[in-house]
Design an enzyme around this catalytic site. Structure first.
Site, PDB file in Angstrom:
ATOM      1  N   GLY A  45      -4.309  64.984 -77.026  1.00 52.76           N
ATOM      2  CA  GLY A  45      -3.822  64.415 -78.269  1.00 52.76           C
ATOM      3  C   GLY A  45      -4.374  65.216 -79.428  1.00 52.76           C
ATOM      4  O   GLY A  45      -5.408  65.874 -79.297  1.00 52.76           O
ATOM      5  N   GLN A  50      -6.982  67.393 -87.833  1.00 54.14           N
ATOM      6  CA  GLN A  50      -7.776  68.292 -86.987  1.00 54.14           C
ATOM      7  C   GLN A  50      -7.363  69.746 -87.132  1.00 54.14           C
ATOM      8  O   GLN A  50      -8.109  70.642 -86.720  1.00 54.14           O
ATOM      9  CB  GLN A  50      -7.651  67.886 -85.513  1.00 54.14           C
ATOM     10  CG  GLN A  50      -8.409  66.601 -85.183  1.00 54.14           C
ATOM     11  CD  GLN A  50      -8.345  66.320 -83.694  1.00 54.14           C
ATOM     12  OE1 GLN A  50      -7.359  65.771 -83.211  1.00 54.14           O
ATOM     13  NE2 GLN A  50      -9.384  66.697 -82.965  1.00 54.14           N
ATOM     14  N   CYS A  97     -13.626  65.556 -77.629  1.00 50.85           N
ATOM     15  CA  CYS A  97     -12.808  65.696 -78.827  1.00 50.85           C
ATOM     16  C   CYS A  97     -12.752  67.166 -79.201  1.00 50.85           C
ATOM     17  O   CYS A  97     -13.775  67.842 -79.218  1.00 50.85           O
ATOM     18  CB  CYS A  97     -13.435  64.886 -79.968  1.00 50.85           C
ATOM     19  SG  CYS A  97     -12.525  65.020 -81.517  1.00 50.85           S
ATOM     20  N   LEU A  98     -11.554  67.672 -79.494  1.00 50.16           N
ATOM     21  CA  LEU A  98     -11.394  69.086 -79.854  1.00 50.16           C
ATOM     22  C   LEU A  98     -12.195  69.443 -81.104  1.00 50.16           C
ATOM     23  O   LEU A  98     -12.546  70.603 -81.309  1.00 50.16           O
ATOM     24  CB  LEU A  98      -9.920  69.419 -80.077  1.00 50.16           C
ATOM     25  CG  LEU A  98      -9.005  69.318 -78.845  1.00 50.16           C
ATOM     26  CD1 LEU A  98      -7.558  69.576 -79.240  1.00 50.16           C
ATOM     27  CD2 LEU A  98      -9.442  70.273 -77.749  1.00 50.16           C
ATOM     28  N   HIS A 139      -8.263  56.800 -80.132  1.00 52.16           N
ATOM     29  CA  HIS A 139      -8.996  57.999 -80.556  1.00 52.16           C
ATOM     30  C   HIS A 139      -8.236  58.727 -81.681  1.00 52.16           C
ATOM     31  O   HIS A 139      -8.819  59.070 -82.711  1.00 52.16           O
ATOM     32  CB  HIS A 139      -9.193  58.915 -79.344  1.00 52.16           C
ATOM     33  CG  HIS A 139      -9.992  60.149 -79.616  1.00 52.16           C
ATOM     34  ND1 HIS A 139     -11.255  60.348 -79.103  1.00 52.16           N
ATOM     35  CD2 HIS A 139      -9.705  61.258 -80.361  1.00 52.16           C
ATOM     36  CE1 HIS A 139     -11.707  61.524 -79.530  1.00 52.16           C
ATOM     37  NE2 HIS A 139     -10.792  62.098 -80.284  1.00 52.16           N
ATOM     38  N   GLU A 140      -6.930  58.925 -81.481  1.00 52.08           N
ATOM     39  CA  GLU A 140      -6.153  59.703 -82.454  1.00 52.08           C
ATOM     40  C   GLU A 140      -5.897  58.921 -83.752  1.00 52.08           C
ATOM     41  O   GLU A 140      -5.921  59.492 -84.839  1.00 52.08           O
ATOM     42  CB  GLU A 140      -4.823  60.176 -81.845  1.00 52.08           C
ATOM     43  CG  GLU A 140      -4.959  61.047 -80.595  1.00 52.08           C
ATOM     44  CD  GLU A 140      -5.894  62.237 -80.757  1.00 52.08           C
ATOM     45  OE1 GLU A 140      -6.075  62.734 -81.875  1.00 52.08           O
ATOM     46  OE2 GLU A 140      -6.475  62.651 -79.730  1.00 52.08           O
ATOM     47  N   HIS A 143      -8.786  59.159 -85.938  1.00 45.87           N
ATOM     48  CA  HIS A 143      -8.853  60.444 -86.653  1.00 45.87           C
ATOM     49  C   HIS A 143      -8.123  60.396 -87.994  1.00 45.87           C
ATOM     50  O   HIS A 143      -8.681  60.807 -89.012  1.00 45.87           O
ATOM     51  CB  HIS A 143      -8.208  61.561 -85.830  1.00 45.87           C
ATOM     52  CG  HIS A 143      -9.161  62.297 -84.930  1.00 45.87           C
ATOM     53  ND1 HIS A 143     -10.330  62.857 -85.378  1.00 45.87           N
ATOM     54  CD2 HIS A 143      -9.097  62.583 -83.618  1.00 45.87           C
ATOM     55  CE1 HIS A 143     -10.957  63.446 -84.373  1.00 45.87           C
ATOM     56  NE2 HIS A 143     -10.229  63.299 -83.282  1.00 45.87           N
TER      57      HIS A 143
HETATM   58 ZN   LIG Z   1     -10.637  63.856 -81.357  1.00 39.66          ZN
END
Ligand SMILES: [Zn+2]
Length: 175
Positions: A45, A50, A97-98, A139-140, A143
């Site tokens: 995701g 991000q 997480c990226l 999670h997304e 963000h």
């Molecule tokens: Zn993340």
């Protein structure tokens, strides 16, 4: 524009993103570049902030190796201006997480969520799930509201995780 992945403590990860009110070519371009970047980084995701896009857009594709381990069928989704309108139950979730490379943490998440959003055409959509997708959605959506996953840790644990993360980041910068 440079769509480089933003990593903590980049300030765009701490900000609530703007609502999308344009369902046009520009939005389509953002979505395309988000999928491209997500696949390149092997994420499941990605939230727009991000990669520096200041709008409430998330893309998800759970048809990946990581997801197959969960034993559920994957889905590909674009969600514009998503909101969690119902939450139920609690599960322990281990997540990466990226925007926090090298960090995996276990945090509490709701087991089931109901989410309302628009698709890329501006049509209303609703998702009600207690699959692994429920975790990805939480999670997304966090963000785009400026909430990194470490915020779900206790202050003591959060400090330890961030110390480890910053140390790794420094070492990577030197290498
Ligand atoms: Zn993340």
């Amino acid at each position: 524009m440079n769509y480089k992945i933003r990593t903590w403590p980049d300030k765009i990860l701490k900000q609530k993103m703007k609502e999308v009110d344009f369902f046009d070519e520009r939005l389509k371009e953002y979505i395309d570049v988000m999928f491209e970047k997500m696949y390149e980084l092997e994420g499941i995701g990605l939230a727009a902030n991000q990669i520096g896009i200041p709008y409430q857009i998330i893309v998800i594709d759970t048809n990946t190796k990581k997801y197959e381990e969960q034993g559920e069928e994957g889905v590909k989704l674009v969600l514009i201006n998503p909101k969690i309108v119902e939450k139920e139950g609690e599960v322990e979730s281990t997540e990466g997480c990226l925007s926090f490379p090298g960090i995996n943490i276990t945090i509490p998440r709701a087991k089931r969520v109901k989410v309302i959003a628009k698709n890329e055409k501006g049509e209303d959509i609703e998702i009600d799930t207690d699959d692994f997708l429920a975790i990805v959605l939480q999670h997304e959506i966090d963000h785009i509201n400026g909430i990194p996953f470490i915020n779900h840790l206790s202050p003591v644990k959060r400090r330890l995780v961030l110390e480890k993360y910053m140390k790794q980041k420094k070492q990577l910068a030197k290498a």
